[in-house]
Design an enzyme around this catalytic site. Structure first.
Site, PDB file in Angstrom:
ATOM      1  N   GLU A  52       1.368   4.786  -0.622  1.00  0.00           N
ATOM      2  CA  GLU A  52      -0.746   5.166  -0.430  1.00  0.00           C
ATOM      3  C   GLU A  52      -0.639   5.537  -2.173  1.00  0.00           C
ATOM      4  O   GLU A  52      -1.461   4.572  -2.606  1.00  0.00           O
ATOM      5  CB  GLU A  52      -1.486   5.440   0.263  1.00  0.00           C
ATOM      6  CG  GLU A  52      -1.227   6.836   0.455  1.00  0.00           C
ATOM      7  CD  GLU A  52      -1.924   7.356   2.171  1.00  0.00           C
ATOM      8  OE1 GLU A  52      -2.056   6.480   2.363  1.00  0.00           O
ATOM      9  OE2 GLU A  52      -2.912   8.359   2.104  1.00  0.00           O
ATOM     10  N   ILE A  53      -0.744   6.315  -2.991  1.00  0.00           N
ATOM     11  CA  ILE A  53      -0.341   6.785  -4.162  1.00  0.00           C
ATOM     12  C   ILE A  53      -0.693   6.244  -5.344  1.00  0.00           C
ATOM     13  O   ILE A  53      -1.665   5.841  -5.595  1.00  0.00           O
ATOM     14  CB  ILE A  53      -0.051   8.503  -4.537  1.00  0.00           C
ATOM     15  CG1 ILE A  53      -0.939   8.588  -4.649  1.00  0.00           C
ATOM     16  CG2 ILE A  53       1.104   8.101  -4.823  1.00  0.00           C
ATOM     17  CD1 ILE A  53      -0.813  10.071  -5.472  1.00  0.00           C
TER      18      ILE A  53
END
Lengths: 254, 298
Positions: A52-53
């Site tokens: 997700e980063i």
């Protein structure tokens, strides 16, 4: 040939076999990441692994301490933003499988990763991060967690991530996109969910574990099929890959 | 006109009660030097917003500067938890607004696009949504889409007074190069005034060699502050790794208010600026140990 293996290895192998070639998965650190990497080096070479980063398909040489650890971003295919992963990939509906852990899970597959009720009141732990979004938008969910009576319970102390909400059609009635399947992989067994009520149902028990042990360590009632199956064991090749190429420092495979 | 400023002067102009968005993520690119200076200058009553909080947010909240926090949680990754934030939440000392990671990033996106709100299906069914609606000035509403009648969460855009991110490079005009993933791009672009602390100020000639790496062009930038090691002890991709020992220590001291205050006394109030702090923890010898290997970036 069946290999000698540890419980964590069995959990990683079980999860990896549920991933199909060409699928897009969102993973976090630890066993989910290990499971995805194992699938990629066996039956699913074209699996897309998304963090997700803002990192897609990295090839880490060392395991990190979390997704914010640049060790995990090594040799990526794409760097993007949070909006680029959770927005235009996840929310758009392109994620097949989301992996989640949590502090607690309830009989409808709802997850708590925010806070725990104690005698002195609520104790805040971490919060959602992308977890709630992953539960909302992934087509299938895989929850990996330690099997404890206080962790698999009737109702979570805080509902961070929605599974089947209150069972039956309540998830879609609340306006959430469909979720085709939820599985919970623990150190004792694999749970799925009953198709009608959408409540917890035993799918298989790990070799060497008895049904009684599963019942004793679960804080909520669950459906038990007439014939209880055993979870399929890892092959020698899978165990070898886990130990010698995926997690040689044994950070997550113990 | 040059946008270069010193940390002291840029912090001095931030008023009490300001809304500040922070760009760090757990243990990476956290604007630690900025936060140290905010604590030194004893700012108060801040609103802080962030997608995933990190060490800098725990410091700011622990030091008592923050009144309201809007975030989706956070941690020190495997090192530990943001216990100063957790403690204040448990004791009811923070106006806390918990979101999911995507709903926070979409609120910043809306702010960066200049639209007042943005619809999403994120948060539906969650306890975060229930708690957010229960607040007396809700920032979210559940409405039907005017097109298909389907249920959506309408998120209010975030327009922070200041966004503060730490990046690898910028020129004096404020063109910002971010190496690695750029989770904080929307956070940066949503601000009324964007402050960027950087490892290195470079020439515009250098920027023009790598225009594809400019994640935040100068039009957004209010101030550029050069602070080498400005995210220490958190990591800056291609510059330095996180300092394991320092983070392990922080994850211990943040469990108690008393130990945390001693940490502040020694490292924040006990030093006049970030250079002196780096000297205090071991200077060049110490930071050389975590210098990034250029073939890996960590």
């Amino acid at each position: 040939m069946v290999a000698k293996y540890t419980t964590n290895e069995l959990m990683a192998v079980t999860a990896s076999r549920l991933l199909k070639d060409g699928e897009n998965v969102v993973v976090g650190l630890g066993l989910p990441q290990i499971a995805a990497l194992l699938a990629k080096s066996t039956h699913a070479p074209r699996l897309n692994i998304i963090y997700e980063i803002g990192v897609i398909n990295p090839e880490a040489e060392e395991m990190g301490v979390g997704i914010a650890d640049p060790r995990l971003w090594n040799e990526s295919e794409c760097f993007t933003s949070f909006v680029g992963t959770l927005g235009s990939i996840l929310q758009k509906g392109l994620i097949d499988v989301g992996f989640l852990g949590g502090l607690q899970v309830d009989k409808y597959g709802n997850i708590n990763s925010t806070s725990i009720k104690t005698e002195k009141g609520y104790r805040h732990i971490n919060g959602s991060g992308g977890a709630a979004d992953i539960a909302t938008f992934s087509k299938r969910l895989m929850i990996i967690m330690k099997h404890e009576k206080r962790k698999i319970i009737e109702k979570v102390d805080f509902l961070t991530s929605v599974g089947y909400l209150n069972g039956r059609n309540s998830r879609s009635e609340a306006g959430l996109p469909m979720c085709q399947d939820i599985k919970i992989i623990t150190n004792l067994c694999v749970f799925g969910f009953d198709e009608e009520e959408r409540s917890l149902k035993l799918l298989s028990v790990h070799p060497g574990i008895t049904l009684e042990e599963v019942v004793e360590n679960t804080g909520v009632e669950f459906k038990i099929p007439e014939m209880v199956k055993y979870t399929e064991e890892p092959t020698e090749k899978e165990v070898d890959l886990l130990r010698n190429s995926i997690d040689p420092l044994k950070m997550y495979i113990k | 006109m040059s946008k270069l400023k010193t940390l002291k002067e840029v912090v001095a102009e931030i008023p009490d009660g300001a809304h500040i968005a922070l760009g760090g993520f757990a243990i990476t690119r956290c604007p630690v030097a900025f936060v140290f200076e905010m604590i030194r200058q004893k700012k108060k009553d801040l609103t802080v917003s962030q997608i995933v909080a990190g060490m800098e947010t725990d410091l700011l909240v622990g030091a008592g500067l923050v009144k309201k926090l809007e975030y989706s949680g956070g941690s020190l990754d495997r090192f530990g938890r943001l216990e100063r934030i957790n403690d204040k939440i448990d004791k009811g000392l923070l106006d806390i607004r918990e979101y999911s990671g995507m709903s926070m990033s979409m609120r910043f996106l809306a702010g960066s696009l200049g639209v007042p709100f943005i619809p999403t299906k994120a948060l539906l069914g969650t306890e975060m949504l229930k708690n957010l609606i229960a607040k007396n000035d809700p920032e979210v509403k559940v409405c039907e889409s005017p097109f298909d009648g389907d249920k959506y969460v309408y998120l209010k855009a975030l327009r922070p007074d200041y966004s503060v991110i730490h990046a690898q490079y910028a020129d004096e005009k404020g063109n910002v190069i971010i190496e690695g993933p750029y989770w904080d791009a929307e956070t940066a672009k949503s601000a009324k005034k964007l402050i960027v602390t950087v490892e290195q100020v470079v020439s515009t000639k250098f920027i023009k060699k790598f225009p594809e790496k400019v994640i935040v062009p100068s039009v957004y930038t209010y101030a550029v502050v050069e602070v080498p090691y400005g995210a220490y002890p958190t990591a800056v991709y291609k510059f330095y790794d996180y300092d394991r020992e320092m983070l392990e220590n922080y994850a211990k001291v943040n469990k108690s208010e008393e130990e945390f205050n001693k940490f502040l006394d020694e490292y924040v109030f006990g030093t006049k600026d970030f250079t002196e702090f780096i000297e205090k923890v071991g200077g060049v010898d110490r930071v050389n140990k975590i210098k990034a290997d250029p073939s890996y970036g960590y």
